[in-house]
Design a protein around this motif. Structure first.
Motif, short mmCIF file in Angstrom:
data_model
loop_
_atom_site.label_atom_id
_atom_site.label_comp_id
_atom_site.label_asym_id
_atom_site.label_seq_id
_atom_site.Cartn_x
_atom_site.Cartn_y
_atom_site.Cartn_z
N LYS A 281 40.52 41.83 40.45
CA LYS A 281 39.86 42.43 39.28
C LYS A 281 39.94 41.51 38.06
O LYS A 281 38.95 41.31 37.36
CB LYS A 281 40.53 43.76 38.94
CG LYS A 281 39.96 44.44 37.71
CD LYS A 281 40.54 45.83 37.58
CE LYS A 281 39.96 46.60 36.42
NZ LYS A 281 40.43 47.98 36.40
N ALA A 282 41.12 40.97 37.80
CA ALA A 282 41.31 40.17 36.59
C ALA A 282 42.58 39.37 36.70
O ALA A 282 43.40 39.58 37.61
CB ALA A 282 41.38 41.09 35.37
N CYS A 283 42.76 38.46 35.75
CA CYS A 283 43.97 37.64 35.75
C CYS A 283 44.35 37.31 34.31
O CYS A 283 43.49 37.10 33.45
CB CYS A 283 43.68 36.37 36.55
SG CYS A 283 45.04 35.22 36.54
N ILE A 284 45.65 37.26 34.08
CA ILE A 284 46.18 36.84 32.78
C ILE A 284 47.00 35.58 33.12
O ILE A 284 48.12 35.68 33.60
CB ILE A 284 47.08 37.95 32.18
CG1 ILE A 284 46.26 39.24 32.04
CG2 ILE A 284 47.67 37.51 30.84
CD1 ILE A 284 47.09 40.49 32.11
N PRO A 285 46.40 34.39 32.94
CA PRO A 285 47.04 33.21 33.55
C PRO A 285 48.20 32.59 32.80
O PRO A 285 48.89 31.74 33.35
CB PRO A 285 45.87 32.21 33.63
CG PRO A 285 44.94 32.61 32.56
CD PRO A 285 45.10 34.08 32.36
N GLY A 286 48.42 33.01 31.54
CA GLY A 286 49.43 32.26 30.76
C GLY A 286 50.50 33.11 30.12
O GLY A 286 51.02 32.76 29.07
N PRO A 294 38.25 38.61 33.36
CA PRO A 294 37.77 39.34 34.55
C PRO A 294 37.42 38.36 35.67
O PRO A 294 37.15 37.18 35.41
CB PRO A 294 36.53 40.06 34.04
CG PRO A 294 36.08 39.29 32.85
CD PRO A 294 37.29 38.63 32.25
N ALA A 295 37.42 38.86 36.89
CA ALA A 295 37.22 37.99 38.06
C ALA A 295 35.94 37.17 37.96
O ALA A 295 35.90 36.02 38.39
CB ALA A 295 37.22 38.84 39.33
N ASN A 296 34.88 37.76 37.39
CA ASN A 296 33.61 37.01 37.36
C ASN A 296 33.66 35.78 36.45
O ASN A 296 32.77 34.94 36.51
CB ASN A 296 32.44 37.93 36.97
CG ASN A 296 32.60 38.51 35.58
OD1 ASN A 296 33.71 38.70 35.12
ND2 ASN A 296 31.50 38.79 34.92
N LEU A 297 34.66 35.66 35.60
CA LEU A 297 34.78 34.47 34.74
C LEU A 297 35.93 33.56 35.18
O LEU A 297 36.19 32.54 34.57
CB LEU A 297 35.02 34.90 33.28
CG LEU A 297 33.85 35.57 32.57
CD1 LEU A 297 34.30 36.08 31.20
CD2 LEU A 297 32.69 34.59 32.41
N ILE A 331 49.52 36.31 35.92
CA ILE A 331 49.60 37.73 36.34
C ILE A 331 48.26 38.14 36.94
O ILE A 331 47.22 38.04 36.29
CB ILE A 331 49.92 38.64 35.12
CG1 ILE A 331 51.17 38.14 34.38
CG2 ILE A 331 50.08 40.08 35.55
CD1 ILE A 331 51.37 38.77 33.00
N VAL A 332 48.29 38.58 38.20
CA VAL A 332 47.05 38.92 38.91
C VAL A 332 46.92 40.44 39.04
O VAL A 332 47.87 41.12 39.41
CB VAL A 332 47.04 38.25 40.31
CG1 VAL A 332 45.78 38.65 41.08
CG2 VAL A 332 47.12 36.73 40.18
#
Ligand code: L3W
Ligand code: SF4
Length: 442
Positions: A281-286, A294-297, A331-332
């Motif tokens: 669905k989404a990720c918070i990478p840092g 969101p996953a599409n970006l 964070i996934v």
């Protein structure tokens, strides 16, 4: 397999201890620096390497070191920021717990370069078992002539002390950390002056993250130019990423900064994909401070390029379509996770950790939590979404330290990319409580 420079020896039994570390090539970089290089030569290697601060800001390390003021007769300090408290970030803990000597070696080389004879490791209070590991490593290094007076006959003296924090996130901000080290309440100072000019006890001080200082060891071992060949553009070398959330293989990974986000999430070498066949669905990478994507970006930038695990690629598009590398706390979230709830959890954290010095942060973080809580518990109104947007706008850029921005950005990004999920919570209050997740974004 990506190249490992920090964790290459992590699998060796007993690498935590001096004899094993030394027996496997440890302290060779310190030997090289202290016996055969001037501080300026070491600085030159660090500059050539392109190393950037691994704590979150990505500031060039060599440049920071060259800013250090050198007034006659005034001591200089090196402070290692081990107050790793960013939600989702646990890479420094791994290094300190399992390979403490790489940090001690990095501190020796860095202190030598800066002309600092005293170095402090400021460690977060909740890492209660790690100071003992560090203190044992320091004692063993000293016993073997790597600390104390006239290290290895080089004429250089150094003592390293471990200082425990007391559980405040804000003490990871470098000037709050310095205040705390001086025995005061950990309130951030207004910058400038930067610590490199006036830091600990008003003396020139460099504050660097654990991973940054440990990275100086491989840089000297392989040479700055070689280090700079790894990665893409200004994202040189390797980076530790602590991966967590809905992935098959949570943990700490060392990546070369030339792999794609998709590869990091789905390859068996790293996160191993999303469990139970769920969709991303989404990720918070840092870490919690950076915008959610969101996953599409996530896999492609707005320009259509493959999104890579580099400072530049992750932030490509600014906050409209990008995010940040931050501290590497990755964070996934899978399709079952609720962005509203996640944003509330972060908002609660920042409200609790605000030091209260500036009103936009002190008051704004409390208001964001209240409004988010109303929306999440089915008591929200449509106008609350704009109110929330308005509050975060008033915090961003209007505070003494980056905690204000860090509190504002996750809220802004959640509304920007998941506004329909907020609306769904408001229009379906009872259902939202039962299902606790909103519309799908994939
Ligand atoms: C001398 C100048 N020095 C800048 C130095 C400055 C600092 C470094 C970067 O916040 C971010 C924050 C969190 N002369 C200088 C100079 N410096 N100009 O360079 O400074 P800055 O202001 O860009 O950032 P910062 O205050 O270090 C750090 C973000 O990182 N973050 C934090 C996570 C927390 C952890 C953790 O728990 N371990 O990493 C995550 O994204 O939000 O934006 O040293 O003195 N002209
Ligand atoms: Fe304190 Fe928040 Fe202001 Fe930082 S932004 S100084 S944490 S009140």
């Amino acid at each position: 397999m990506g190249r490992k420079l920090l964790l290459d020896k992590a699998h060796i039994p007993g690498i935590r201890y001096y004899d094993t570390y030394r027996g496997n090539g440890g302290y060779a970089a310190a030997e090289k620096a202290l016996k055969g290089m001037t501080p300026d030569q070491v600085l030159d290697e660090v500059k050539k390497s392109g190393l950037r601060g691994r704590g979150g800001a990505g500031f060039p390390t060599g440049m920071k070191w060259s800013f250090i003021a050198k007034p006659e007769g005034v001591p200089r300090y090196l402070v290692c920021n081990a107050d790793e408290s960013e939600p989702g970030t646990f890479k420094d803990r791994y290094l300190m717990e399992f390979i403490p000597h790489i940090l001690i070696e990095g501190l020796i080389i860095s202190s030598y370069t800066l002309g600092a004879n005293t170095c402090y490791i400021y460690i977060r209070g909740e890492y209660a078992w790690i100071p003992e590991i560090l203190e044992e490593a320091i004692a063993d290094a000293k016993k073997n002539g790597w600390l104390g007076k006239n290290i290895q006959g080089s004429g250089f003296d150094l003592e390293i002390y471990v200082q425990r924090g007391a559980g405040a996130y804000i003490c990871g901000e470098e000037t709050a950390l310095i205040e705390s080290l001086e025995g005061k309440r950990g309130n951030p100072r207004i910058k400038p002056p930067f610590p490199a000019v006036k830091g600990l006890w008003q003396s020139p001080t460099v504050v660097n993250n654990v991973e940054t200082l440990a990275a100086v060891v491989p840089i000297l071992n392989i040479g700055g130019e070689e280090y700079a060949k790894i990665g893409i553009g200004k994202s040189t070398g390797t980076k530790l990423i602590s991966a967590c959330g809905n992935i098959n293989k949570p943990g700490v990974y060392e990546i070369e900064m030339n792999i794609s986000v998709e590869e990091f999430i789905y390859s068996e070498e790293y996160c191993g994909g999303i469990p139970n066949g769920k969709r991303l669905k989404a990720c918070i990478p840092g870490g919690s401070s950076v915008p959610i994507l969101p996953a599409n970006l996530l896999f492609k930038t707005a320009k259509g390029d493959t999104r890579m695990m580099t400072y530049e690629s992750l932030s490509d598009g600014g906050f409209a379509t990008g995010t940040m590398m931050g501290s590497g706390g990755f964070i996934v979230l899978d399709e079952d996770q609720c962005v509203v709830k996640n944003t509330l959890t972060f908002a609660r954290f920042y409200r609790h950790e605000s030091c209260g010095q500036c009103s936009p942060c002190r008051e704004g973080t409390g208001w964001m939590e209240k409004v988010l809580k109303n929306i999440e518990t089915g008591k929200g109104k449509m106008s609350d979404i704009d109110l929330l947007w308005d509050i975060q706008r008033k915090i961003e850029g209007n505070t003494i330290c980056p905690l204000g921005d860090a509190a504002a950005w996750p809220v802004a990004a959640a509304i920007r990319h998941f506004r329909d999920e907020f609306e769904w919570h408001i229009t379906h209050p009872e259902e939202a409580q039962v299902r606790n997740f909103g519309l799908a974004h994939y």
